[in-house]
Design an enzyme around this catalytic site. Structure first.
Site, PDB file in Angstrom:
ATOM      1  N   ASP A 189       0.835  -1.194   0.000  1.00  0.00           N
ATOM      2  CA  ASP A 189       0.000   0.000   0.000  1.00  0.00           C
ATOM      3  C   ASP A 189       0.874   1.249   0.000  1.00  0.00           C
ATOM      4  O   ASP A 189       2.079   1.187   0.281  1.00  0.00           O
ATOM      5  CB  ASP A 189      -0.885   0.022   1.250  1.00  0.00           C
ATOM      6  CG  ASP A 189      -2.037  -0.962   1.151  1.00  0.00           C
ATOM      7  OD1 ASP A 189      -2.392  -1.341   0.017  1.00  0.00           O
ATOM      8  OD2 ASP A 189      -2.581  -1.343   2.201  1.00  0.00           O
ATOM      9  N   LYS A 211      -1.097   2.136  -7.285  1.00  0.00           N
ATOM     10  CA  LYS A 211      -1.147   2.524  -8.697  1.00  0.00           C
ATOM     11  C   LYS A 211      -2.007   1.592  -9.546  1.00  0.00           C
ATOM     12  O   LYS A 211      -2.048   1.725 -10.774  1.00  0.00           O
ATOM     13  CB  LYS A 211       0.274   2.582  -9.265  1.00  0.00           C
ATOM     14  CG  LYS A 211       1.112   3.695  -8.655  1.00  0.00           C
ATOM     15  CD  LYS A 211       2.482   3.792  -9.320  1.00  0.00           C
ATOM     16  CE  LYS A 211       3.275   4.956  -8.721  1.00  0.00           C
ATOM     17  NZ  LYS A 211       4.609   5.083  -9.352  1.00  0.00           N
TER      18      LYS A 211
END
Length: 394
Positions: A189, A211
């Protein structure tokens, strides 16, 4: 002196521990971990040893040692500082051909406890020939080497959900760091400590979960797919998550996805910022005579939203501490709702931004003024909001 190194398989075998003080307290846990049947003989026990007895992990005979106590033991651990009494124990052990460890006099013992480091199924024991400090120094060097470049092991399978802690890379657990160092694939994360990622091996596949495209639900589906797919390829996958995997971290969803695919899951809890951030800002979430409970809630959904699962009227009636995670955006609505439900506007409030990191900032206010104060100070996520009288304790 030339020593013969040996690893003992003590599972189910009786080990006699003579003494119930500090030394025994230090030695018994390793014997419990080895599965030994531990029999303690001592007039008194420390609270920690009493806890082991109460839990059925050891038995206790509340009296002084008698020579017959050694009969049936595979190993004797002498944990008393009376030389005459210790000599009596080791003499009885010698008579029955039982190895005896003595805390008071290693030269009179027939066995020594080495300096030990454990990393999963790898155990390294260092003997010292009398120089205990040197043995511990060598042990620490080996431990560092194993942490930096762990030995490949078949114990690492499937997916490990690892809590990285609140932001300081030193607050990840020892086990979490060990598994991270052994990973073939790391899915991380955005809130995990960046320095942990810098220590990954060059051949590790790194997946930046922040992403992954699509909306939140689609992104989670993609993360689940990656975890399962890589694990089924025979790779050891670490899902590295800020804080704790199961505190607003969707670790449960990932565990369910793995279970449905037959992928084994190991959960390594992490230090959650709901407790760590207040503590590092000088705020205990509970305090004797001030707060006997604390409640952690997610603030990412506004109180008036139909999607909110929080019982705001109940929170307004509580006298204890409320910790709000992911609530900075909705802080004005949250503060107003709590006041509406009965929490006084003068209730102390603290907001801690990026707790445990070099960028930590703290602000103290009241429930009625905190929203405006946060906006004026320019605080930004991630931030932890603490509401209650504990804010003013220290």
């Amino acid at each position: 002196m030339s020593l013969y190194p040996l690893a003992l398989r003590l599972a189910g075998r009786r080990v006699l521990v003579v003494g119930g003080g500090a030394v025994a307290t230090r030695r018994v846990p390793a014997l419990i971990a080895a599965g030994a049947r531990i029999d303690i003989v001592a007039p008194e026990l420390t609270p920690a040893l009493q806890g082991h007895v109460d839990a059925g992990r050891a038995t206790w005979q509340a009296r002084r040692f008698e020579p017959a106590d050694v009969v049936g033991a595979w190993l004797v651990q002498v944990a008393i500082d009376d030389p005459a009494a210790a000599a009596e124990v080791s003499a009885a052990a010698e008579e029955h051909n039982i190895f005896c460890v003595r805390a008071d006099d290693r030269d009179a013992a027939t066995a020594w406890t080495p300096a030990v480091t454990r990393h999963g199924q790898v155990t390294v024991a260092v003997t010292d020939g009398g120089d205990r400090r040197r043995a511990m120094a060598v042990r620490d060097l080996v431990a560092h080497a194993l942490e930096s470049d762990p030995i490949a092991s078949p114990e690492y399978k499937g997916v490990a959900l690892v809590g990285a802690g609140p932001g300081d890379p030193e607050l990840i657990t020892v086990k979490g760091r060990r598994l991270l160092a052994a990973a073939d694939v790391v899915v991380a994360d955005r809130l995990v400590p960046g320095l942990l990622l810098g220590d990954l091996r060059p051949d590790v596949e790194f997946v930046d979960a922040a992403k992954i495209p699509y909306g939140p639900s689609k992104a989670q589906e993609e993360i689940n797919r990656i975890l399962v797919e890589r694990a089924l390829e025979g790779k050891f996958v670490v899902r590295l998550k800020g804080g704790d995997p199961y505190v607003f971290g969707r670790g449960g969803e990932e565990a369910l996805a793995c279970a449905a695919a037959g992928v084994p899951v190991l959960v390594v809890p992490g230090v959650t910022s709901s407790i760590a951030a207040p503590a590092l800002a000088g705020i205990p979430v509970t305090h004797r005579g001030v707060a006997h409970e604390f409640t952690v809630v997610s603030g990412h959904v506004a109180p008036d939203s139909e999607q909110s699962l929080v019982d705001w009227p109940a929170l307004g009636r509580l006298r204890g501490t409320i910790v709000v995670m992911m609530g900075l955006k909705n802080l004005p609505a949250i503060a107003a709702r709590l006041i509406e439900e009965g929490r006084p506007a003068e209730t102390p409030v603290a907001v801690v931004q990026e707790g445990s990191t070099a960028h930590q900032r703290s602000l103290r206010s009241t429930l009625g003024a905190v929203a405006a104060d946060v906006a004026e100070a320019g605080l930004r996520p991630p931030a932890t909001v603490v509401i209650g009288d504990v804010v003013g304790v220290l």
